[in-house]
Design an enzyme around this catalytic site. Structure first.
Site, PDB file in Angstrom:
ATOM      1  CB  CYS A 101     -42.404  -9.072  73.913  1.00  0.00           C
ATOM      2  SG  CYS A 101     -41.845  -8.524  72.280  1.00  0.00           S
ATOM      3  CB  CYS A 102     -39.414  -6.309  77.315  1.00  0.00           C
ATOM      4  SG  CYS A 102     -40.334  -4.912  76.638  1.00  0.00           S
ATOM      5  CB  CYS A 183     -40.245  -2.006  69.893  1.00  0.00           C
ATOM      6  SG  CYS A 183     -38.722  -2.855  70.406  1.00  0.00           S
ATOM      7  CB  CYS A 209     -37.738  -2.740  78.284  1.00  0.00           C
ATOM      8  SG  CYS A 209     -36.020  -2.273  78.548  1.00  0.00           S
TER       9      CYS A 209
END
Length: 219
Positions: A101-102, A183, A209
């Site tokens: 996702c990062c 986030c 991240c």
């Protein structure tokens, strides 16, 4: 580094014809570097990684700080749309694969930015994590970019002293007990004994991240 040292280094890069940019999460402690750059050269592009998962307070704060400091802020969106960011079960990746996702929302779009610049002014501090403690003031990055870390030797106490000295605004979530703000799905309020970054990706054995690992080469 002092303000004068940062200013001199940036001027040296510019005189050598280097193209500079910085990136920012627009947390309270990020404002020191943004304010310093606004005192040196407000035309330097500042990229905000618009992941689509930020707290609404962060998105509004970006606008507030940009206007107040007169910044050249650019919002950087992911290359892969959200509807494609799901695992085999249809769940959004932050629930099952936060590293990927990062990568999709931060590392991949930032790597594309690197192709267009020579120097990345990055506000990492050595006291934030073991990864950052191992960094140098100047360090190579992909695509022949030089990472410049002017805040590397600053302590959190020095950061907040600067914020007070220049009466800089604070991220609105500071007052609600948040320390390190990223986030929304992967950020929690820290317990009193936690280090500032331990509340990020809590319970996921993750503290970075990818911007400062995948996009940093050994010094």
């Amino acid at each position: 580094m002092t303000f004068e040292e940062i200013q001199a280094r940036i001027l040296t890069y510019q005189q050598a014809g280097k193209k500079l940019f910085t990136s920012s999460s627009f947390q309270s402690h990020s404002l020191v570097l943004l304010h310093i750059l606004s005192r040196i050269d407000r035309s330097i592009p500042i990229y905000f990684l618009n992941t689509g998962y930020h707290f609404p307070e962060t998105v509004a704060f970006v606008d507030e700080v940009t206007e107040r400091f007169g910044l050249n802020t650019l919002r950087l969106n992911p290359i892969v749309p959200k509807h494609q960011q799901r695992d085999a079960d249809g769940n959004l990746l932050f629930t099952s694969d936060p590293d990927y996702c990062c990568f999709l929302n931060k590392t991949q779009p930032m790597e594309e930015v690197l192709r267009n610049y020579d120097v990345w002014i990055n506000g990492v501090r050595a006291d934030q994590s073991l990864v950052r403690k191992a960094m140098k003031v100047e360090q190579p990055a992909p695509h022949n970019v030089l990472r410049f870390h002017p805040m590397l030797d600053w302590s959190i106490q020095e950061v907040f002293a600067y914020l007070r000295e220049y009466d800089l605004p604070r991220h609105p979530l500071d007052a609600k007990g948040y320390a390190s703000i990223g986030c929304e799905p992967c950020t929690k309020k820290p317990d009193p004994e936690m280090h500032e970054r331990e509340a990020r990706w809590y319970g996921m054995n993750k503290v970075e991240c990818g911007l400062n690992t995948d996009l940093a080469k050994s010094a």
